[in-house]
Design a protein around this motif. Sequence first.
Motif, PDB file in Angstrom:
ATOM      1  N   ALA A  22      -1.179  -2.583  -8.979  1.00  0.00           N
ATOM      2  CA  ALA A  22      -0.625  -3.786  -8.339  1.00  0.00           C
ATOM      3  C   ALA A  22       0.887  -3.684  -8.169  1.00  0.00           C
ATOM      4  O   ALA A  22       1.434  -4.102  -7.152  1.00  0.00           O
ATOM      5  CB  ALA A  22      -0.979  -5.018  -9.159  1.00  0.00           C
ATOM      6  N   ALA A  23       1.572  -3.126  -9.167  1.00  0.00           N
ATOM      7  CA  ALA A  23       3.031  -3.009  -9.099  1.00  0.00           C
ATOM      8  C   ALA A  23       3.473  -1.774  -8.312  1.00  0.00           C
ATOM      9  O   ALA A  23       4.655  -1.607  -8.052  1.00  0.00           O
ATOM     10  CB  ALA A  23       3.606  -2.962 -10.507  1.00  0.00           C
ATOM     11  N   ALA A  29      -0.148   3.253  -5.856  1.00  0.00           N
ATOM     12  CA  ALA A  29      -1.006   2.617  -4.850  1.00  0.00           C
ATOM     13  C   ALA A  29      -0.962   3.396  -3.537  1.00  0.00           C
ATOM     14  O   ALA A  29      -1.980   3.543  -2.856  1.00  0.00           O
ATOM     15  CB  ALA A  29      -0.590   1.165  -4.633  1.00  0.00           C
ATOM     16  N   ASP A  30       0.211   3.901  -3.183  1.00  0.00           N
ATOM     17  CA  ASP A  30       0.329   4.711  -1.959  1.00  0.00           C
ATOM     18  C   ASP A  30      -0.530   5.966  -2.051  1.00  0.00           C
ATOM     19  O   ASP A  30      -1.248   6.320  -1.118  1.00  0.00           O
ATOM     20  CB  ASP A  30       1.786   5.110  -1.713  1.00  0.00           C
ATOM     21  CG  ASP A  30       2.692   3.918  -1.481  1.00  0.00           C
ATOM     22  OD1 ASP A  30       2.292   3.020  -0.727  1.00  0.00           O
ATOM     23  OD2 ASP A  30       3.787   3.904  -2.053  1.00  0.00           O
ATOM     24  N   SER A  45      -5.622  -0.106   3.280  1.00  0.00           N
ATOM     25  CA  SER A  45      -4.171  -0.285   3.269  1.00  0.00           C
ATOM     26  C   SER A  45      -3.660  -0.307   1.823  1.00  0.00           C
ATOM     27  O   SER A  45      -4.408  -0.556   0.889  1.00  0.00           O
ATOM     28  CB  SER A  45      -3.778  -1.584   3.969  1.00  0.00           C
ATOM     29  OG  SER A  45      -4.099  -2.695   3.169  1.00  0.00           O
ATOM     30  N   VAL A  46      -2.367  -0.083   1.685  1.00  0.00           N
ATOM     31  CA  VAL A  46      -1.744  -0.116   0.360  1.00  0.00           C
ATOM     32  C   VAL A  46      -1.778  -1.537  -0.193  1.00  0.00           C
ATOM     33  O   VAL A  46      -1.972  -1.742  -1.388  1.00  0.00           O
ATOM     34  CB  VAL A  46      -0.298   0.422   0.435  1.00  0.00           C
ATOM     35  CG1 VAL A  46       0.431   0.243  -0.872  1.00  0.00           C
ATOM     36  CG2 VAL A  46      -0.317   1.891   0.823  1.00  0.00           C
ATOM     37  N   THR A  47      -1.630  -2.527   0.687  1.00  0.00           N
ATOM     38  CA  THR A  47      -1.684  -3.921   0.230  1.00  0.00           C
ATOM     39  C   THR A  47      -3.037  -4.235  -0.374  1.00  0.00           C
ATOM     40  O   THR A  47      -3.123  -4.893  -1.413  1.00  0.00           O
ATOM     41  CB  THR A  47      -1.395  -4.879   1.409  1.00  0.00           C
ATOM     42  OG1 THR A  47      -0.122  -4.563   1.954  1.00  0.00           O
ATOM     43  CG2 THR A  47      -1.426  -6.317   0.961  1.00  0.00           C
ATOM     44  N   GLY A  53      -5.829  -3.966  -7.479  1.00  0.00           N
ATOM     45  CA  GLY A  53      -5.212  -3.686  -8.770  1.00  0.00           C
ATOM     46  C   GLY A  53      -4.859  -4.955  -9.517  1.00  0.00           C
ATOM     47  O   GLY A  53      -5.054  -5.051 -10.735  1.00  0.00           O
ATOM     48  N   GLY A  54      -4.352  -5.958  -8.803  1.00  0.00           N
ATOM     49  CA  GLY A  54      -4.038  -7.240  -9.425  1.00  0.00           C
ATOM     50  C   GLY A  54      -5.264  -7.926  -9.986  1.00  0.00           C
ATOM     51  O   GLY A  54      -5.235  -8.491 -11.080  1.00  0.00           O
ATOM     52  N   VAL A  55      -6.353  -7.862  -9.239  1.00  0.00           N
ATOM     53  CA  VAL A  55      -7.605  -8.448  -9.718  1.00  0.00           C
ATOM     54  C   VAL A  55      -8.060  -7.746 -10.996  1.00  0.00           C
ATOM     55  O   VAL A  55      -8.443  -8.395 -11.979  1.00  0.00           O
ATOM     56  CB  VAL A  55      -8.697  -8.379  -8.617  1.00  0.00           C
ATOM     57  CG1 VAL A  55     -10.059  -8.739  -9.174  1.00  0.00           C
ATOM     58  CG2 VAL A  55      -8.331  -9.275  -7.452  1.00  0.00           C
ATOM     59  N   PHE A  56      -8.006  -6.423 -11.008  1.00  0.00           N
ATOM     60  CA  PHE A  56      -8.382  -5.681 -12.209  1.00  0.00           C
ATOM     61  C   PHE A  56      -7.475  -6.023 -13.389  1.00  0.00           C
ATOM     62  O   PHE A  56      -7.937  -6.136 -14.521  1.00  0.00           O
ATOM     63  CB  PHE A  56      -8.364  -4.168 -11.949  1.00  0.00           C
ATOM     64  CG  PHE A  56      -9.685  -3.635 -11.511  1.00  0.00           C
ATOM     65  CD1 PHE A  56     -10.618  -3.210 -12.427  1.00  0.00           C
ATOM     66  CD2 PHE A  56      -9.997  -3.566 -10.162  1.00  0.00           C
ATOM     67  CE1 PHE A  56     -11.846  -2.718 -12.022  1.00  0.00           C
ATOM     68  CE2 PHE A  56     -11.217  -3.080  -9.742  1.00  0.00           C
ATOM     69  CZ  PHE A  56     -12.150  -2.661 -10.672  1.00  0.00           C
TER      70      PHE A  56
END
Length: 69
Positions: A22-23, A29-30, A45-47, A53-56
């Motif tokens: 997420a960060a 993430a890229d 997409s990276v977003t 990631g934030g959900v996890f």
Amino acid sequence: MNSHEFELIWGGVALVGGGLLAANVRGVADRFQAMSYAYRSWPGSVTTCRVIGGVFAFVGAGILIAAGV
């Protein structure tokens, strides 16, 4: 391994791994998005990677709280 140990391990991995994604620490993430796109799987997409990631990370935090940490 009992269920409490499993919850602690799974919660920790989800929290740390999801937080890193997420960060986008050091572009993780890229790289994940580029790797998954090369194999024709999602995310597109990276977003999207960062949201997943934030959900996890939230799920991992919830598991750790439920486990009593």
